[in-house]
Design an enzyme around this catalytic site. Sequence first.
Site, PDB file in Angstrom:
ATOM      1  N   LYS A  53       0.838  -1.208   0.000  1.00 50.49           N
ATOM      2  CA  LYS A  53       0.000   0.000   0.000  1.00 50.49           C
ATOM      3  C   LYS A  53       0.871   1.254   0.000  1.00 50.49           C
ATOM      4  O   LYS A  53       0.626   2.199  -0.751  1.00 50.49           O
ATOM      5  CB  LYS A  53      -0.941  -0.015   1.217  1.00 50.49           C
ATOM      6  CG  LYS A  53      -2.048  -1.048   1.087  1.00 50.49           C
ATOM      7  CD  LYS A  53      -2.808  -1.295   2.386  1.00 50.49           C
ATOM      8  CE  LYS A  53      -3.799  -2.446   2.181  1.00 50.49           C
ATOM      9  NZ  LYS A  53      -4.494  -2.851   3.405  1.00 50.49           N
ATOM     10  N   GLN A  97      -4.613  -1.619   9.735  1.00 49.43           N
ATOM     11  CA  GLN A  97      -4.523  -2.932   9.093  1.00 49.43           C
ATOM     12  C   GLN A  97      -5.093  -4.005  10.021  1.00 49.43           C
ATOM     13  O   GLN A  97      -4.664  -4.144  11.164  1.00 49.43           O
ATOM     14  CB  GLN A  97      -3.047  -3.236   8.761  1.00 49.43           C
ATOM     15  CG  GLN A  97      -2.840  -4.514   7.984  1.00 49.43           C
ATOM     16  CD  GLN A  97      -3.450  -4.473   6.585  1.00 49.43           C
ATOM     17  OE1 GLN A  97      -3.248  -3.534   5.831  1.00 49.43           O
ATOM     18  NE2 GLN A  97      -4.214  -5.510   6.226  1.00 49.43           N
ATOM     19  N   ASP A 120     -11.170   2.654   4.211  1.00 53.77           N
ATOM     20  CA  ASP A 120     -11.545   1.243   4.043  1.00 53.77           C
ATOM     21  C   ASP A 120     -13.059   1.081   3.915  1.00 53.77           C
ATOM     22  O   ASP A 120     -13.534   0.020   3.522  1.00 53.77           O
ATOM     23  CB  ASP A 120     -11.060   0.421   5.258  1.00 53.77           C
ATOM     24  CG  ASP A 120      -9.801  -0.380   4.947  1.00 53.77           C
ATOM     25  OD1 ASP A 120      -9.527  -0.608   3.752  1.00 53.77           O
ATOM     26  OD2 ASP A 120      -9.116  -0.775   5.904  1.00 53.77           O
TER      27      ASP A 120
END
Length: 287
Positions: A53, A97, A120
């Site tokens: 990422k 994460q 997200d």
Amino acid sequence: MSEVIDGKKFADNLCAELKVEVAQLIANENLLPCIAVVLVGDDPASHVYVKNKVLRCTQLGIKSIEHRLPMETEQAELLALIETLNQDDSVHGILVQLPVPKQIDDKAVLAAISPTKDVDGFHIQNVGALAVGEPIMVPCTPLGSLMLLQDTLGDLSGKHAVIVGRSNIVGKPMALLLLQHHCTVTVVHSRTKDIEEHCRRADILVAAVGIPKFIKADWVKSGAVVIDVGINRIQEEGKSRLVGDVDFETVAPRAAAITPVPGGVGPMTIACLMYNTVAAAKLQRGL
Ligand code: NAD
């Protein structure tokens, strides 16, 4: 001959467009999109995801800030960091994460992230916005899958979509997105009876199960478009390799179009994270 949907190429094109947009935001608006990535603990897979990422951010000119916290981090400490990032106007996206270590409640973490910085798309406010057909931040994997479907089929209106799997990060948001695009949606899962019968009626079949090669050729209607979200590592003939939730070799000849694994949905997930980060930066600036 069925079409193999090139998710890597689509993702590269999307990222190239975003790179131009980022340069324009910096030059014209003095706006440098920035994402903070928070990693708690030492899960090897999570480290690889975060590395990929951050690398994509660098390629696109998006600023990324990494916060690596030790395995024993307490929930209160993580929530305090999230609050600091929420208050920081130079940070537009916050990604924690998952999974987080067991002493931390992931629901509390997701709830703490400001919905406009929730790149997200997992905050309950963003889930609700998607459910009422007014999406703000859409989860990256379903968003990437939708983009591939629209590129392949154009208008999705009236198509019968069958989604295998009902997770909060893939199956459910995928169902909501396809409803918003006027599909007739069936969601099947581990308690569904006669899964294959449902699958055979699909014009669009999305597999997000986590079982290697779960979807067999005779479950797929001739001419269906198949999106394989699964990423499973298997041992075959003494070698380790990645396969999807669809038995690609036998399903591909029946499908009008199908995503491969790797090189299908996977690259779209990171590209859509970049897309959401740029969108979050613009949203917060009122652009
Ligand atoms: P999950 O384990 O949270 O959910 C799996 C779903 O499959 C559940 O809803 C369950 O009901 C259903 N299921 C399980 N066994 C079943 C069965 N026998 N029959 C029918 N349904 C069954 O998984 P997830 O997070 O949704 O991920 C699914 C797959 O997608 C995994 O392989 C994962 O690695 C992959 N994934 C890929 C990406 C990407 O970027 N391409 C992103 C997220 C997840």
